[in-house]
Scaffold this motif. Structure first.
Motif, PDB file in Angstrom:
ATOM      1  N   LEU A 158     -30.723  31.698 -11.407  1.00 35.34           N
ATOM      2  CA  LEU A 158     -31.682  31.568 -12.458  1.00 35.34           C
ATOM      3  C   LEU A 158     -31.379  31.672 -13.900  1.00 35.34           C
ATOM      4  CD1 LEU A 158     -33.283  34.813 -10.592  1.00 35.34           C
ATOM      5  CD2 LEU A 158     -33.979  32.516 -10.305  1.00 35.34           C
ATOM      6  N   THR A 159     -31.898  30.800 -14.666  1.00 35.64           N
ATOM      7  CA  THR A 159     -31.698  30.702 -16.132  1.00 35.64           C
ATOM      8  C   THR A 159     -32.137  31.820 -16.712  1.00 35.64           C
ATOM      9  OG1 THR A 159     -33.545  29.368 -16.761  1.00 35.64           O
ATOM     10  CG2 THR A 159     -31.509  28.269 -16.072  1.00 35.64           C
ATOM     11  N   PRO A 160     -31.760  32.109 -18.083  1.00 38.16           N
ATOM     12  CA  PRO A 160     -32.647  33.245 -18.804  1.00 38.16           C
ATOM     13  C   PRO A 160     -34.166  32.995 -19.222  1.00 38.16           C
ATOM     14  CG  PRO A 160     -30.423  32.715 -19.804  1.00 38.16           C
ATOM     15  CD  PRO A 160     -30.725  31.924 -18.704  1.00 38.16           C
ATOM     16  N   ASP A 161     -34.239  31.582 -19.306  1.00 35.56           N
ATOM     17  CA  ASP A 161     -35.625  31.307 -19.716  1.00 35.56           C
ATOM     18  C   ASP A 161     -36.604  30.989 -18.473  1.00 35.56           C
ATOM     19  OD1 ASP A 161     -34.291  29.072 -19.150  1.00 35.56           O
ATOM     20  OD2 ASP A 161     -34.892  28.302 -21.012  1.00 35.56           O
ATOM     21  N   GLY A 162     -36.339  31.403 -17.279  1.00 35.91           N
ATOM     22  CA  GLY A 162     -37.132  31.496 -16.158  1.00 35.91           C
ATOM     23  C   GLY A 162     -36.987  30.255 -15.107  1.00 35.91           C
ATOM     24  N   PHE A 163     -36.131  29.561 -15.374  1.00 34.83           N
ATOM     25  CA  PHE A 163     -35.938  28.203 -14.247  1.00 34.83           C
ATOM     26  C   PHE A 163     -35.071  28.779 -13.192  1.00 34.83           C
ATOM     27  CE2 PHE A 163     -37.056  26.207 -18.096  1.00 34.83           C
ATOM     28  CZ  PHE A 163     -38.195  25.534 -17.702  1.00 34.83           C
ATOM     29  N   ALA A 164     -35.467  28.599 -12.094  1.00 39.46           N
ATOM     30  CA  ALA A 164     -34.671  28.774 -10.866  1.00 39.46           C
ATOM     31  C   ALA A 164     -34.059  27.267 -10.470  1.00 39.46           C
ATOM     32  CB  ALA A 164     -35.136  29.286  -9.483  1.00 39.46           C
ATOM     33  N   LEU A 165     -32.684  27.178 -10.839  1.00 36.20           N
ATOM     34  CA  LEU A 165     -32.049  25.917 -10.646  1.00 36.20           C
ATOM     35  C   LEU A 165     -31.583  25.733  -8.912  1.00 36.20           C
ATOM     36  CD1 LEU A 165     -29.917  25.548 -13.887  1.00 36.20           C
ATOM     37  CD2 LEU A 165     -32.058  24.629 -13.375  1.00 36.20           C
ATOM     38  N   ALA A 166     -31.545  26.720  -8.268  1.00 32.37           N
ATOM     39  CA  ALA A 166     -31.169  26.723  -7.027  1.00 32.37           C
ATOM     40  C   ALA A 166     -31.768  28.071  -6.198  1.00 32.37           C
ATOM     41  CB  ALA A 166     -29.671  26.382  -6.590  1.00 32.37           C
ATOM     42  N   ALA A 167     -32.264  27.915  -5.003  1.00 27.42           N
ATOM     43  CA  ALA A 167     -32.836  28.895  -3.969  1.00 27.42           C
ATOM     44  C   ALA A 167     -32.567  28.581  -2.764  1.00 27.42           C
ATOM     45  CB  ALA A 167     -34.225  29.384  -4.535  1.00 27.42           C
ATOM     46  N   SER A 168     -32.167  29.651  -2.150  1.00 30.62           N
ATOM     47  CA  SER A 168     -31.902  29.498  -0.598  1.00 30.62           C
ATOM     48  C   SER A 168     -32.116  30.617   0.071  1.00 30.62           C
ATOM     49  CB  SER A 168     -30.350  29.075  -0.262  1.00 30.62           C
ATOM     50  OG  SER A 168     -30.140  28.790   1.049  1.00 30.62           O
ATOM     51  N   GLY A 169     -32.942  30.640   1.328  1.00 27.84           N
ATOM     52  CA  GLY A 169     -33.398  32.044   1.948  1.00 27.84           C
ATOM     53  C   GLY A 169     -33.737  31.787   3.217  1.00 27.84           C
ATOM     54  N   SER A 170     -33.892  32.950   3.931  1.00 24.83           N
ATOM     55  CA  SER A 170     -34.398  32.914   5.172  1.00 24.83           C
ATOM     56  C   SER A 170     -35.144  33.928   5.670  1.00 24.83           C
ATOM     57  CB  SER A 170     -33.274  32.744   6.297  1.00 24.83           C
ATOM     58  OG  SER A 170     -32.387  34.005   6.364  1.00 24.83           O
ATOM     59  N   ASP A 171     -36.160  34.056   6.566  1.00 21.09           N
ATOM     60  CA  ASP A 171     -37.067  34.960   6.894  1.00 21.09           C
ATOM     61  C   ASP A 171     -37.311  34.660   8.352  1.00 21.09           C
ATOM     62  OD1 ASP A 171     -38.989  33.107   6.836  1.00 21.09           O
ATOM     63  OD2 ASP A 171     -40.096  34.118   5.147  1.00 21.09           O
ATOM     64  N   PRO A 172     -38.273  35.480   8.968  1.00 20.24           N
ATOM     65  CA  PRO A 172     -38.687  35.155  10.428  1.00 20.24           C
ATOM     66  C   PRO A 172     -39.460  33.765  10.579  1.00 20.24           C
ATOM     67  CG  PRO A 172     -39.226  37.327   9.922  1.00 20.24           C
ATOM     68  CD  PRO A 172     -38.697  36.839   8.637  1.00 20.24           C
ATOM     69  N   HIS A 173     -39.752  33.146   9.535  1.00 24.98           N
ATOM     70  CA  HIS A 173     -40.338  31.895   9.767  1.00 24.98           C
ATOM     71  C   HIS A 173     -39.375  30.643   9.622  1.00 24.98           C
ATOM     72  CE1 HIS A 173     -44.526  33.335   9.147  1.00 24.98           C
ATOM     73  NE2 HIS A 173     -44.098  34.038   8.193  1.00 24.98           N
ATOM     74  N   GLY A 174     -37.979  31.004   9.291  1.00 24.81           N
ATOM     75  CA  GLY A 174     -37.134  29.892   9.229  1.00 24.81           C
ATOM     76  C   GLY A 174     -36.221  29.917   7.587  1.00 24.81           C
ATOM     77  N   ARG A 175     -35.533  29.013   7.622  1.00 28.87           N
ATOM     78  CA  ARG A 175     -34.688  28.942   6.497  1.00 28.87           C
ATOM     79  C   ARG A 175     -35.115  27.792   5.513  1.00 28.87           C
ATOM     80  NH1 ARG A 175     -30.105  31.214   4.707  1.00 28.87           N
ATOM     81  NH2 ARG A 175     -28.638  29.936   3.202  1.00 28.87           N
TER      82      ARG A 175
END
Length: 215
Positions: A158-175
């Motif tokens: 995350l950048t200080p001004d609110g941009f997510a440049l990368a995100a990766s996650g998993s939950d019961p629905h998948g990844r």
């Protein structure tokens, strides 16, 4: 919407019913990457245009152009590759209003369930953030976090001004993984965030929406 498109929606419904409801909505919510983390900001504080690559195991990679109107809290997401058909999503992050623009069908598809999914992702209630260092993605510095919450885990840069440049996650629905390929900060055309004139408005079940998004 003309009758020649009905078989397309029927096949989409049957295919989507075999998938987890809401998977497509989760993908679209994560495509509005600024909402993935609660710190340091929920939303970008500047207008920008970015290109994101979205990856899921066993699925074709998708590429989206995302435009932000920071003051109005508006997002325009246009598919560039990987979706069953070209489409544009118009999101109002303040009200939760969401619509898909399908040029081939001359249709404007309401997505009533997306506001709840967006709210859950943006609120990140109960999430714990652990800094992992910094990185440079698409030419911008961001802070990497380990993000843990009940039944889900992931990382975000995350950048200080609110941009997510990368995100990766998993939950019961998948990844799902999202990464910015480019980011250009600057004013965006206001008209690009308005739905096109003359399109028919329709509402589809979540299963059909998931199928349209290739989920």
């Amino acid at each position: 919407m003309t009758s020649r498109f009905l078989p397309i929606f029927r096949r989409g419904y049957e295919a989507g019913a075999r998938r987890r409801a809401g998977a497509g909505l989760l993908l679209l919510a994560m495509s509005t990457a600024p909402g993935f983390a609660a710190t340091p900001r929920l939303l970008p504080d500047r207008d920008a245009s970015a290109i994101y690559q979205v990856s899921q195991p066993g699925k074709p990679e998708q590429t989206w152009r995302i435009r932000f109107d920071a003051a109005a809290g508006l997002v325009r997401a246009t598919s560039l590759s990987g979706t069953p058909m070209p489409m544009t999503a118009l999101l109002d992050l303040h009200s939760g209003r969401a619509q898909l623009v399908l040029p081939q069908m001359h249709a404007l598809v309401n997505v009533p369930g997306l506001s709840g999914a967006m709210g859950q992702v943006m609120a990140m209630r109960g999430a714990h953030f652990t800094p992992l260092g910094t990185a440079t993605i698409a030419g911008y510095r961001c802070t990497r976090y380990l993000v843990l919450r009940r039944n889900a885990s992931g990382t975000a840069c995350l950048t200080p001004d609110g941009f997510a440049l990368a995100a990766s996650g998993s939950d019961p629905h998948g990844r799902v993984s999202v990464q910015a390929l480019s980011l250009h900060i600057g004013p965006q055309p206001a008209g690009d965030f308005e739905p096109p004139m003359g399109y028919s408005e329709v509402t589809l079940p979540p299963q059909m929406l998931a199928s349209l998004l290739g989920q």
